[in-house]
Design an enzyme around this catalytic site. Structure first.
Site, PDB file in Angstrom:
ATOM      1  N   LYS A   1       0.823  -1.217   0.000  1.00 34.33           N
ATOM      2  CA  LYS A   1       0.000   0.000   0.000  1.00 34.33           C
ATOM      3  C   LYS A   1       0.861   1.274   0.000  1.00 34.33           C
ATOM      4  O   LYS A   1       2.066   1.218   0.283  1.00 34.33           O
ATOM      5  CB  LYS A   1      -0.924  -0.021   1.221  1.00 34.33           C
ATOM      6  CG  LYS A   1      -1.964  -1.149   1.198  1.00 34.33           C
ATOM      7  CD  LYS A   1      -2.953  -0.994   2.341  1.00 34.33           C
ATOM      8  CE  LYS A   1      -3.950  -2.127   2.399  1.00 34.33           C
ATOM      9  NZ  LYS A   1      -4.970  -1.927   3.449  1.00 34.33           N
TER      10      LYS A   1
ATOM     11  N   TYR B   1     -12.256  -2.345  -3.944  1.00 31.06           N
ATOM     12  CA  TYR B   1     -12.737  -2.556  -2.565  1.00 31.06           C
ATOM     13  C   TYR B   1     -14.263  -2.650  -2.483  1.00 31.06           C
ATOM     14  O   TYR B   1     -14.823  -2.458  -1.397  1.00 31.06           O
ATOM     15  CB  TYR B   1     -12.258  -1.414  -1.672  1.00 31.06           C
ATOM     16  CG  TYR B   1     -10.887  -1.603  -1.047  1.00 31.06           C
ATOM     17  CD1 TYR B   1     -10.522  -2.798  -0.428  1.00 31.06           C
ATOM     18  CD2 TYR B   1      -9.961  -0.559  -1.014  1.00 31.06           C
ATOM     19  CE1 TYR B   1      -9.279  -2.951   0.182  1.00 31.06           C
ATOM     20  CE2 TYR B   1      -8.708  -0.711  -0.408  1.00 31.06           C
ATOM     21  CZ  TYR B   1      -8.382  -1.918   0.189  1.00 31.06           C
ATOM     22  OH  TYR B   1      -7.165  -2.075   0.800  1.00 31.06           O
TER      23      TYR B   1
ATOM     24  N   ASN C   1      -1.883  -0.004   6.915  1.00 28.40           N
ATOM     25  CA  ASN C   1      -1.394  -1.294   7.428  1.00 28.40           C
ATOM     26  C   ASN C   1      -0.478  -1.994   6.425  1.00 28.40           C
ATOM     27  O   ASN C   1      -0.295  -3.204   6.467  1.00 28.40           O
ATOM     28  CB  ASN C   1      -2.554  -2.173   7.891  1.00 28.40           C
ATOM     29  CG  ASN C   1      -3.518  -2.530   6.779  1.00 28.40           C
ATOM     30  OD1 ASN C   1      -3.404  -2.047   5.657  1.00 28.40           O
ATOM     31  ND2 ASN C   1      -4.476  -3.387   7.074  1.00 28.40           N
TER      32      ASN C   1
ATOM     33  N   HIS D   1      -2.116  -5.438   1.540  1.00 24.78           N
ATOM     34  CA  HIS D   1      -3.414  -6.090   1.371  1.00 24.78           C
ATOM     35  C   HIS D   1      -3.147  -7.480   0.821  1.00 24.78           C
ATOM     36  O   HIS D   1      -2.227  -7.661   0.027  1.00 24.78           O
ATOM     37  CB  HIS D   1      -4.298  -5.322   0.376  1.00 24.78           C
ATOM     38  CG  HIS D   1      -5.493  -6.126  -0.060  1.00 24.78           C
ATOM     39  ND1 HIS D   1      -6.661  -6.148   0.652  1.00 24.78           N
ATOM     40  CD2 HIS D   1      -5.669  -6.984  -1.112  1.00 24.78           C
ATOM     41  CE1 HIS D   1      -7.518  -6.967   0.064  1.00 24.78           C
ATOM     42  NE2 HIS D   1      -6.939  -7.487  -1.014  1.00 24.78           N
TER      43      HIS D   1
ATOM     44  N   GLU E   1      -9.440 -10.425  -7.791  1.00 20.30           N
ATOM     45  CA  GLU E   1      -8.447  -9.360  -7.603  1.00 20.30           C
ATOM     46  C   GLU E   1      -7.284  -9.483  -8.596  1.00 20.30           C
ATOM     47  O   GLU E   1      -6.790  -8.475  -9.111  1.00 20.30           O
ATOM     48  CB  GLU E   1      -7.939  -9.388  -6.156  1.00 20.30           C
ATOM     49  CG  GLU E   1      -9.055  -9.020  -5.169  1.00 20.30           C
ATOM     50  CD  GLU E   1      -8.636  -9.080  -3.711  1.00 20.30           C
ATOM     51  OE1 GLU E   1      -7.481  -9.434  -3.411  1.00 20.30           O
ATOM     52  OE2 GLU E   1      -9.486  -8.750  -2.855  1.00 20.30           O
TER      53      GLU E   1
HETATM   54  P1  CMP Z   1      -7.302  -4.610   3.659  1.00 22.30           P
HETATM   55  O1  CMP Z   1      -6.782  -5.991   3.899  1.00 22.30           O
HETATM   56  O2  CMP Z   1      -6.704  -3.845   2.541  1.00 22.30           O
HETATM   57  O3  CMP Z   1      -8.888  -4.683   3.442  1.00 22.30           O
HETATM   58  C1  CMP Z   1      -9.737  -3.595   3.733  1.00 22.30           C
HETATM   59  C2  CMP Z   1      -9.049  -2.522   4.498  1.00 22.30           C
HETATM   60  O4  CMP Z   1      -9.885  -1.624   5.198  1.00 22.30           O
HETATM   61  C3  CMP Z   1      -8.189  -3.122   5.592  1.00 22.30           C
HETATM   62  O5  CMP Z   1      -7.083  -3.778   5.007  1.00 22.30           O
HETATM   63  C4  CMP Z   1      -7.871  -1.893   6.442  1.00 22.30           C
HETATM   64  O6  CMP Z   1      -6.681  -1.233   6.033  1.00 22.30           O
HETATM   65  C5  CMP Z   1      -9.061  -0.954   6.159  1.00 22.30           C
HETATM   66  N1  CMP Z   1      -9.843  -0.620   7.355  1.00 22.30           N
HETATM   67  C6  CMP Z   1     -10.060   0.609   7.815  1.00 22.30           C
HETATM   68  N2  CMP Z   1     -10.834   0.599   8.908  1.00 22.30           N
HETATM   69  C7  CMP Z   1     -11.134  -0.685   9.148  1.00 22.30           C
HETATM   70  C8  CMP Z   1     -11.903  -1.345  10.163  1.00 22.30           C
HETATM   71  N3  CMP Z   1     -12.525  -0.690  11.123  1.00 22.30           N
HETATM   72  N4  CMP Z   1     -11.973  -2.704  10.090  1.00 22.30           N
HETATM   73  C9  CMP Z   1     -11.352  -3.409   9.093  1.00 22.30           C
HETATM   74  N5  CMP Z   1     -10.610  -2.821   8.115  1.00 22.30           N
HETATM   75  C10 CMP Z   1     -10.502  -1.477   8.150  1.00 22.30           C
END
Ligand code: CMP
Length: 136
Positions: free
Chosen positions: A12, A52, A115, A118, A129
């Site tokens: 990311k 998403y 984070n 993904h 995806e």
């Molecule tokens: P990702 O695995 O990319 O999939 C969806 C993303 O939403 C997740 O990682 C997080 O970075 C983001 N996200 C933001 N807020 C939340 C939340 N409250 N719970 C879960 N995912 C979240």
């Protein structure tokens, strides 16, 4: 019995910006995941919204799409035995605070949004995806 799978991984914007792509690639390679295709791209908010769309009902959806399109990302197809679960294990929990030691999100994640990586969460989503980023 062999369970050779492919999954999609995204480094990311927060991690690309901090030059962590090579370190993250090494973690996959050192854990028997092969990078069979990869590219650095900068997607639009509309493309992020499409990627998403499973999260479209969530309160954080708009912010999530803004974030993924905020800078370059590095997308990869990872291949290996049980690649989908293995990638998820190597990433660690969604929230870096809850992630196990030495997982990518524990090592590099800043927050639940930033984070760092993904990964596809199922065989069905892995196919969707991968096709989204690597078909045509
Ligand atoms: P990702 O695995 O990319 O999939 C969806 C993303 O939403 C997740 O990682 C997080 O970075 C983001 N996200 C933001 N807020 C939340 C939340 N409250 N719970 C879960 N995912 C979240």
């Amino acid at each position: 019995m062999s369970n050779l799978e492919q999954t999609l991984s995204i480094v990311k914007p927060d991690a690309v910006e901090r030059n962590l792509t090579e370190d993250i690639k090494k973690i996959f390679i050192n854990n028997d995941l092969k990078i069979v295709n990869s590219k650095k791209i900068h997607i639009s908010k509309e493309e992020a919204a499409d990627f998403y769309k499973v999260h479209q009902a969530k309160p954080f959806y708009d912010e999530l799409c803004t974030y993924l399109s905020s800078g370059p990302i590095f997308v990869m197809i990872l291949e290996g035995e049980g690649a989908i679960a293995l990638n998820r294990k190597l990433m660690g929990a969604t929230n870096p605070k809850d992630a196990e030691p030495n997982t990518i999100r524990k090592l590099y994640g800043i927050s639940i949004d930033k984070n760092s990586v993904h990964g596809s969460d199922s065989a069905e989503n892995a196919k969707i995806e991968i096709d989204l980023f690597f078909k045509n």
